[in-house]
Write a protein that holds these residues in place. Structure first.
Motif, mmCIF file in Angstrom:
data_model
loop_
_atom_site.group_PDB
_atom_site.id
_atom_site.type_symbol
_atom_site.label_atom_id
_atom_site.label_comp_id
_atom_site.label_asym_id
_atom_site.label_seq_id
_atom_site.Cartn_x
_atom_site.Cartn_y
_atom_site.Cartn_z
ATOM 1 N N THR A 126 -76.264 69.044 27.439
ATOM 2 C CA THR A 126 -76.254 68.071 26.353
ATOM 3 C C THR A 126 -77.440 67.135 26.506
ATOM 4 O O THR A 126 -77.907 66.894 27.631
ATOM 5 C CB THR A 126 -74.948 67.261 26.322
ATOM 6 N N ASP A 127 -77.919 66.609 25.386
ATOM 7 C CA ASP A 127 -79.006 65.630 25.420
ATOM 8 C C ASP A 127 -78.502 64.199 25.305
ATOM 9 O O ASP A 127 -79.290 63.255 25.363
ATOM 10 C CB ASP A 127 -79.999 65.903 24.278
ATOM 11 N N LEU A 128 -77.206 64.028 25.142
ATOM 12 C CA LEU A 128 -76.652 62.683 24.986
ATOM 13 C C LEU A 128 -76.702 61.945 26.322
ATOM 14 O O LEU A 128 -76.262 62.467 27.347
ATOM 15 C CB LEU A 128 -75.200 62.785 24.508
ATOM 16 N N PRO A 129 -77.268 60.732 26.355
ATOM 17 C CA PRO A 129 -77.307 59.974 27.613
ATOM 18 C C PRO A 129 -75.902 59.781 28.189
ATOM 19 O O PRO A 129 -74.955 59.533 27.454
ATOM 20 C CB PRO A 129 -77.921 58.635 27.195
ATOM 21 N N LYS A 155 -81.170 65.011 34.534
ATOM 22 C CA LYS A 155 -81.550 64.688 33.157
ATOM 23 C C LYS A 155 -80.465 63.888 32.462
ATOM 24 O O LYS A 155 -79.299 64.235 32.502
ATOM 25 C CB LYS A 155 -81.806 65.997 32.392
ATOM 26 N N ASN A 156 -80.853 62.832 31.815
ATOM 27 C CA ASN A 156 -80.059 61.961 30.950
ATOM 28 C C ASN A 156 -78.835 61.284 31.591
ATOM 29 O O ASN A 156 -78.001 60.745 30.888
ATOM 30 C CB ASN A 156 -79.667 62.667 29.630
ATOM 31 N N GLN A 175 -80.142 50.946 46.357
ATOM 32 C CA GLN A 175 -81.069 51.488 47.344
ATOM 33 C C GLN A 175 -81.271 52.993 47.218
ATOM 34 O O GLN A 175 -82.206 53.542 47.796
ATOM 35 C CB GLN A 175 -80.560 51.156 48.753
ATOM 36 N N LEU A 176 -80.405 53.640 46.418
ATOM 37 C CA LEU A 176 -80.414 55.098 46.358
ATOM 38 C C LEU A 176 -80.886 55.678 45.029
ATOM 39 O O LEU A 176 -81.129 56.881 44.934
ATOM 40 C CB LEU A 176 -78.997 55.632 46.653
ATOM 41 N N VAL A 177 -80.995 54.828 44.007
ATOM 42 C CA VAL A 177 -81.303 55.335 42.665
ATOM 43 C C VAL A 177 -82.627 54.776 42.155
ATOM 44 O O VAL A 177 -83.204 53.867 42.744
ATOM 45 C CB VAL A 177 -80.166 54.981 41.668
ATOM 46 N N LYS A 178 -83.073 55.329 41.034
ATOM 47 C CA LYS A 178 -84.307 54.856 40.410
ATOM 48 C C LYS A 178 -84.123 53.434 39.890
ATOM 49 O O LYS A 178 -83.004 52.997 39.608
ATOM 50 C CB LYS A 178 -84.697 55.796 39.262
ATOM 51 N N GLU A 179 -85.234 52.747 39.730
ATOM 52 C CA GLU A 179 -85.194 51.340 39.328
ATOM 53 C C GLU A 179 -84.536 51.141 37.967
ATOM 54 O O GLU A 179 -83.895 50.121 37.724
ATOM 55 C CB GLU A 179 -86.619 50.772 39.313
ATOM 56 N N ASP A 180 -84.683 52.110 37.074
ATOM 57 C CA ASP A 180 -84.133 51.958 35.729
ATOM 58 C C ASP A 180 -82.706 52.494 35.587
ATOM 59 O O ASP A 180 -82.167 52.559 34.487
ATOM 60 C CB ASP A 180 -85.046 52.623 34.696
ATOM 61 N N PHE A 181 -82.074 52.875 36.687
ATOM 62 C CA PHE A 181 -80.684 53.341 36.660
ATOM 63 C C PHE A 181 -79.770 52.143 36.440
ATOM 64 O O PHE A 181 -79.810 51.164 37.183
ATOM 65 C CB PHE A 181 -80.348 54.035 37.984
#
Length: 298
Positions: A126-129, A155-156, A175-181
């Motif tokens: 799916t492409d839905l966030p 993805k997404n 500490q474990l995820v991307k800054e924009d998470f």
């Protein structure tokens, strides 16, 4: 990014136990007017597990129609099986839904690898966030930070509603995820501390009945005025706790009817009406939060 005070919207029903369209409109207009930044439909508070597939889909279409682009709509698409969760998520694509909120599969109690594979399948098809939803008290399984780290690279998958109430999770996940998470609290009582530690907002039960105050708390916190934010949050603390004096959404539906936001506080079995003793607690909490006048002699 979704941030601020996001409401975990209740699902109003009429005296016949059907979804009350008039009350849905009242609620959406209320949140648009009072600063709520997004609406989550069909989450725990929305009684999604008591609705039929047809009702869930019709409710989403109704909410999207009434919202008319004024506020983002996030929809709960979790299920006990991966195939069912995926099918419903796919069904929402191209309808105008901003994202889905996908709870960990309940009752099955999958392993961490099972949880990873569950969300991975949905992400790949799916492409839905997707916003992950971790609420062990309801599902019987805890989505651990190490698994969130793995999922955060897919993805997404854009964030998580973390409803354990464990504030140490904020730093662990950061500490474990991307800054924009996105890190969203799912626990009103600890949400302000969650935000102070770096969280982006809250998916709130309290916002159903105190939308303006919840929005103001986030606005104050975002500007760095935590002293005023804490004073306002303390005013709502009795509400934060009283809304869970019985199983959610029993108390919040009673309170929403008491405030005239919905026509009735009808629930579907196995949920039952708020008991008399709990009604008294809720009444006092609403008074302390200055949502209703204090009765003389109280």
């Amino acid at each position: 990014m979704f941030k601020g005070s996001i409401v975990a919207l209740l699902t109003p029903m009429d005296k016949q136990g059907k979804i009350c369209h008039r009350s849905v409109k009242t609620l959406i207009d209320y949140h648009v007017m009072h600063g709520t930044t997004a609406i989550v439909s069909l989450g725990t508070t929305g009684e999604s597990v008591t609705l039929t597939n047809r009702e869930r889909h019709d409710l989403v279409l109704l909410i999207l129609d009434i919202a008319d682009g004024r506020i983002p709509i996030i929809v709960g698409t979790g299920a006990t099986s991966t195939a069912e969760a995926l099918a419903y998520t796919q069904r929402l694509e191209n309808l105008g839904v901003a994202a889905c909120l996908t709870v960990t599969p309940y009752y099955n109690r999958p392993t961490q690898e099972g949880l990873y594979q569950h969300f991975k399948i949905i992400s790949e098809n799916t492409d839905l966030p997707q916003i992950l939803y971790n609420i062990p008290s309801r599902t019987g399984v805890d989505l651990l930070p190490s698994t969130i780290q793995r999922l955060g690279h897919l993805k997404n998958i854009i964030g998580i509603k973390e409803a354990t109430g464990d504030l140490s999770r904020v730093t662990q996940i950061q500490q474990l995820v991307k800054e924009d998470f996105m890190l969203l609290s799912g626990d009103d009582a600890t949400a302000l501390d969650f935000i102070k530690l770096g969280g982006h907002g809250v998916i709130s039960v309290t916002a159903n009945i105190a939308a303006c105050k919840m929005a103001a708390i986030y606005t104050l916190a975002k500007s760095g005025n935590f002293s005023q934010a804490y004073l306002l949050n303390q005013q709502l603390m009795h509400i934060h706790h009283a809304l869970f004096i019985e199983s959610n959404p029993i108390p919040v539906k009673w309170a929403a009817e008491r405030l005239g936001l919905i026509a009735t506080n009808i629930l579907r079995l196995p949920m039952t009406p708020l008991t008399n003793s709990s009604c008294a607690v809720m009444e006092k909490a609403l008074q302390r939060a200055q949502l209703i006048p204090v009765q003389e002699g109280v």
